[in-house]
Design a protein around this motif. Sequence first.
Motif, mmCIF file in Angstrom:
data_model
loop_
_atom_site.group_PDB
_atom_site.id
_atom_site.type_symbol
_atom_site.label_atom_id
_atom_site.label_comp_id
_atom_site.label_asym_id
_atom_site.label_seq_id
_atom_site.Cartn_x
_atom_site.Cartn_y
_atom_site.Cartn_z
ATOM 1 N N VAL A 72 -1.698 2.429 -11.631
ATOM 2 C CA VAL A 72 -0.253 2.650 -11.694
ATOM 3 C C VAL A 72 0.180 2.956 -13.127
ATOM 4 C CG1 VAL A 72 1.992 1.502 -11.471
ATOM 5 C CG2 VAL A 72 0.299 1.293 -9.645
ATOM 6 N N ILE B 5 -5.615 -1.750 -9.532
ATOM 7 C CA ILE B 5 -4.426 -1.107 -8.974
ATOM 8 C C ILE B 5 -3.342 -0.999 -10.055
ATOM 9 C CG2 ILE B 5 -2.526 -1.377 -7.330
ATOM 10 C CD1 ILE B 5 -5.091 -0.418 -6.032
ATOM 11 N N LEU C 51 2.312 2.146 -6.329
ATOM 12 C CA LEU C 51 1.053 2.887 -6.310
ATOM 13 C C LEU C 51 1.263 4.305 -5.791
ATOM 14 C CD1 LEU C 51 -2.046 2.816 -6.624
ATOM 15 C CD2 LEU C 51 -2.187 2.030 -4.261
#
Length: 488
Positions: free
Chosen positions: A27, A23, A307
């Motif tokens: 990002v 994640i 995100l």
Amino acid sequence: MDFLFKIWEFFATNILTQPAFLIGFIVLIGYILLERPWYESISGFLKATVGYFILGVGSGGLINNFRPILVGLKDRFNLDAMVIDPYFGQNAVTAGVEETFGKAFADVMLLLLFAFITNIVLVKFNKFTKMRAVFTTGNVQVQQASTAFWIILFCFPHLGRIEILVVMSLILGLYWAVGSNLTVDITQELTEGAGFAIAHQQMFGTAFFAKMAEKFGKKNNKENKRLEDIELPGFLSIFNENMVATSILMLFFFGIILLVLGKPYLVEAEFMMAEDNFFFYILKNSLHFAVYLAILQLGVRTFVAELTESFQGIANKWLPGAVPGIDVAATFGFGSPNAVTIGFLFGALGQFLAILVLILMKSPTIVIAGFIPLFFDNAVIATFANNRGGAKAAMIFPFISGLIQVFGSAIFATWIGLSQYGGYLGMFDWATVWPGFAILMKFLGFFGIAAVIIILVLIPQWQYRKNPEGYFLITEDYDEYAKRFLDK
């Protein structure tokens, strides 16, 4: 070739299968593509990664907090049975795949790679495939790749290594893309355009129950209020506060089971010290449920915003109209917080009732409830059901899910031979959808493979035809979508 494999192995081990870093990496790439200053990109990476770690602390705490009950129910009543839990399921495949089929578990990582690439390619060409979500929950991908590997070997034990990887990579990649895609619309509506979908073990189930919940009435139907709209009178008003309601309900739930297990057993099993007060041990463990749930929700708030914003860079440059599919726990920060507790409790009721039936019927496979299916499947089903159908839906559907998880897993794991190794993945899609796939492939052979692929390919086409104007608009400009399709 060996050099490239080592690069992949490093990436898979340290990033792809580590959701927090994956994640954070997404990002970081997104902000770079948006041409943000380097310090904003690094800041986004850190906030997203730390946020996911916080979510992990909450999830892990919930699982560990429930461990005495799971272990106690198994030991105290001499139940030698299969545990339905993704990690037990993965361990079962690891233990049995070489003994049963003479295959190496290492092929699971190759399956994961090829399936992930398939998912990305399908989303890249979403103009034709109509698939909008990239599955990014790495630990879940490993668990599913393990079980899928066993299923394909069971259906085609004499198929060559390359053929097995090709067939299952296509089916698993399609499942990831199609399943996540099924949750795009309902998640966007629940979160009011947060910009993500679900990538977990109950995607088909969540979409199905969300659709069924609509039959309980529209969101504004006064006769069927949502949980957050219910104001309880008098002393019952203490349940209007989520943290208080969770604490009281879990004190009741944990308290009964721990009392049945008894202090002597808990001391003997080293879950508590002999000098500990039994009442306060129960109180502490019950209240910790509310603590870990609050931590989980903090983690969600920390990383979802980063995100959502950064993924626009990836969507704009590489995958237009796409959203990331992430852990279901991210949805617990939206809608009614009480839906999470209600879903868990009614799902538990369904599971325990189903387990009792298996025991009474002297089933060859007795199931032990695992916390991950018990909580994460049923809590997310309740969250979406409440949002679309109100409080009744949030209670009924998790209960039904609990029954299906146990009965479906017991029948399927026994049939394919995984139950003898002590575990099966056991979550909703893997107690319903994947048994259906296995039946088609086992009895129809290559025609069954074709049937599974065709079914998966047609699902997003059917979704698109229902609302071609809003289909991609809901991910590209949710405010405009809401204005045109929800505010009527």
